[in-house]
Design a protein around this motif. Structure first.
Motif, PDB file in Angstrom:
ATOM      1  N   LYS A 189      84.497  -5.018   3.012  1.00  0.00           N
ATOM      2  CA  LYS A 189      83.647  -4.700   4.167  1.00  0.00           C
ATOM      3  C   LYS A 189      82.181  -4.540   3.799  1.00  0.00           C
ATOM      4  O   LYS A 189      81.462  -3.731   4.354  1.00  0.00           O
ATOM      5  CB  LYS A 189      84.143  -3.456   4.901  1.00  0.00           C
ATOM      6  CG  LYS A 189      85.549  -3.569   5.433  1.00  0.00           C
ATOM      7  CD  LYS A 189      85.643  -4.626   6.499  1.00  0.00           C
ATOM      8  CE  LYS A 189      87.058  -4.672   7.063  1.00  0.00           C
ATOM      9  NZ  LYS A 189      87.340  -5.850   7.811  1.00  0.00           N
ATOM     10  N   THR A 190      81.723  -5.314   2.821  1.00  0.00           N
ATOM     11  CA  THR A 190      80.314  -5.328   2.472  1.00  0.00           C
ATOM     12  C   THR A 190      79.566  -6.041   3.594  1.00  0.00           C
ATOM     13  O   THR A 190      80.072  -6.988   4.170  1.00  0.00           O
ATOM     14  CB  THR A 190      80.096  -6.094   1.153  1.00  0.00           C
ATOM     15  OG1 THR A 190      81.066  -5.651   0.209  1.00  0.00           O
ATOM     16  CG2 THR A 190      78.731  -5.862   0.598  1.00  0.00           C
ATOM     17  N   HIS A 191      78.382  -5.597   3.899  1.00  0.00           N
ATOM     18  CA  HIS A 191      77.621  -6.180   5.002  1.00  0.00           C
ATOM     19  C   HIS A 191      76.924  -7.459   4.549  1.00  0.00           C
ATOM     20  O   HIS A 191      75.724  -7.468   4.277  1.00  0.00           O
ATOM     21  CB  HIS A 191      76.615  -5.167   5.544  1.00  0.00           C
ATOM     22  CG  HIS A 191      77.279  -3.981   6.136  1.00  0.00           C
ATOM     23  ND1 HIS A 191      77.825  -4.004   7.394  1.00  0.00           N
ATOM     24  CD2 HIS A 191      77.525  -2.750   5.645  1.00  0.00           C
ATOM     25  CE1 HIS A 191      78.361  -2.836   7.666  1.00  0.00           C
ATOM     26  NE2 HIS A 191      78.198  -2.057   6.609  1.00  0.00           N
ATOM     27  N   VAL A 192      77.679  -8.536   4.463  1.00  0.00           N
ATOM     28  CA  VAL A 192      77.170  -9.836   4.045  1.00  0.00           C
ATOM     29  C   VAL A 192      77.071 -10.713   5.285  1.00  0.00           C
ATOM     30  O   VAL A 192      77.965 -10.708   6.119  1.00  0.00           O
ATOM     31  CB  VAL A 192      78.132 -10.489   3.020  1.00  0.00           C
ATOM     32  CG1 VAL A 192      77.691 -11.888   2.662  1.00  0.00           C
ATOM     33  CG2 VAL A 192      78.238  -9.637   1.786  1.00  0.00           C
ATOM     34  N   ASP A 193      75.972 -11.461   5.405  1.00  0.00           N
ATOM     35  CA  ASP A 193      75.844 -12.397   6.526  1.00  0.00           C
ATOM     36  C   ASP A 193      76.738 -13.591   6.236  1.00  0.00           C
ATOM     37  O   ASP A 193      76.417 -14.440   5.400  1.00  0.00           O
ATOM     38  CB  ASP A 193      74.396 -12.824   6.702  1.00  0.00           C
ATOM     39  CG  ASP A 193      74.199 -13.762   7.885  1.00  0.00           C
ATOM     40  OD1 ASP A 193      75.200 -14.143   8.543  1.00  0.00           O
ATOM     41  OD2 ASP A 193      73.046 -14.114   8.152  1.00  0.00           O
ATOM     42  N   LEU A 194      77.861 -13.658   6.908  1.00  0.00           N
ATOM     43  CA  LEU A 194      78.834 -14.727   6.666  1.00  0.00           C
ATOM     44  C   LEU A 194      78.389 -16.066   7.235  1.00  0.00           C
ATOM     45  O   LEU A 194      79.039 -17.076   7.006  1.00  0.00           O
ATOM     46  CB  LEU A 194      80.190 -14.332   7.268  1.00  0.00           C
ATOM     47  CG  LEU A 194      80.823 -13.073   6.685  1.00  0.00           C
ATOM     48  CD1 LEU A 194      82.122 -12.757   7.421  1.00  0.00           C
ATOM     49  CD2 LEU A 194      81.066 -13.218   5.195  1.00  0.00           C
ATOM     50  N   ASN A 195      77.278 -16.093   7.962  1.00  0.00           N
ATOM     51  CA  ASN A 195      76.812 -17.332   8.582  1.00  0.00           C
ATOM     52  C   ASN A 195      75.639 -17.972   7.855  1.00  0.00           C
ATOM     53  O   ASN A 195      75.093 -18.962   8.314  1.00  0.00           O
ATOM     54  CB  ASN A 195      76.441 -17.045  10.050  1.00  0.00           C
ATOM     55  CG  ASN A 195      77.643 -16.545  10.817  1.00  0.00           C
ATOM     56  OD1 ASN A 195      78.698 -17.155  10.803  1.00  0.00           O
ATOM     57  ND2 ASN A 195      77.494 -15.408  11.457  1.00  0.00           N
ATOM     58  N   THR A 196      75.255 -17.429   6.719  1.00  0.00           N
ATOM     59  CA  THR A 196      74.158 -17.978   5.936  1.00  0.00           C
ATOM     60  C   THR A 196      74.517 -19.369   5.420  1.00  0.00           C
ATOM     61  O   THR A 196      75.642 -19.614   4.998  1.00  0.00           O
ATOM     62  CB  THR A 196      73.853 -17.059   4.728  1.00  0.00           C
ATOM     63  OG1 THR A 196      73.484 -15.778   5.226  1.00  0.00           O
ATOM     64  CG2 THR A 196      72.755 -17.609   3.852  1.00  0.00           C
ATOM     65  N   VAL A 197      73.542 -20.284   5.445  1.00  0.00           N
ATOM     66  CA  VAL A 197      73.742 -21.609   4.870  1.00  0.00           C
ATOM     67  C   VAL A 197      73.548 -21.485   3.363  1.00  0.00           C
ATOM     68  O   VAL A 197      72.553 -20.946   2.886  1.00  0.00           O
ATOM     69  CB  VAL A 197      72.763 -22.638   5.468  1.00  0.00           C
ATOM     70  CG1 VAL A 197      72.914 -23.988   4.787  1.00  0.00           C
ATOM     71  CG2 VAL A 197      72.994 -22.767   6.969  1.00  0.00           C
TER      72      VAL A 197
END
Length: 108
Positions: free
Chosen positions: A52-60
């Protein structure tokens, strides 16, 4: 989505340092997710997402793919499901302007 810890008792410079450390940590997690998908390691990908780390999963990514288009391209269905469950968007595109649904359709 990135998390920034703010301590009002510290100077603005301290906030910048803490934010940089957090950003570096998030970048490392993003790289680990990318590597796990490239390695077709669905178990490791799920464990990283479960943190549950706050990573932007939509980054290119550097290779022009999002995590979701990459997992779709490799037909990693458990990973695709886990990414979507954790907030990855079906509408975000890679650098070729392909969203995950278009990638899946092209692959048959």
């Amino acid at each position: 989505r990135q998390m920034c810890i703010r301590d009002s008792s510290k100077s603005d410079r301290s906030d910048e340092v803490r934010q940089g450390v957090i950003s570096d940590s998030l970048q490392e997690t993003h790289k680990e997710l990318h590597t796990a998908i490239l390695d077709h390691d669905e178990e490791r990908t799920k464990k990283l997402l479960d943190m549950k780390t706050h990573v932007d999963l939509n980054t290119v990514l550097d290779d022009g793919e999002t995590l979701l288009t990459l997992a779709t391209r490799y037909n990693l269905m458990k990973t695709v499901e886990a990414l979507v469950d954790n907030g990855a968007s079906l509408s975000h595109t890679n650098t070729k302007k392909e969203n995950p649904l278009m990638v899946a359709a092209m692959l048959g």
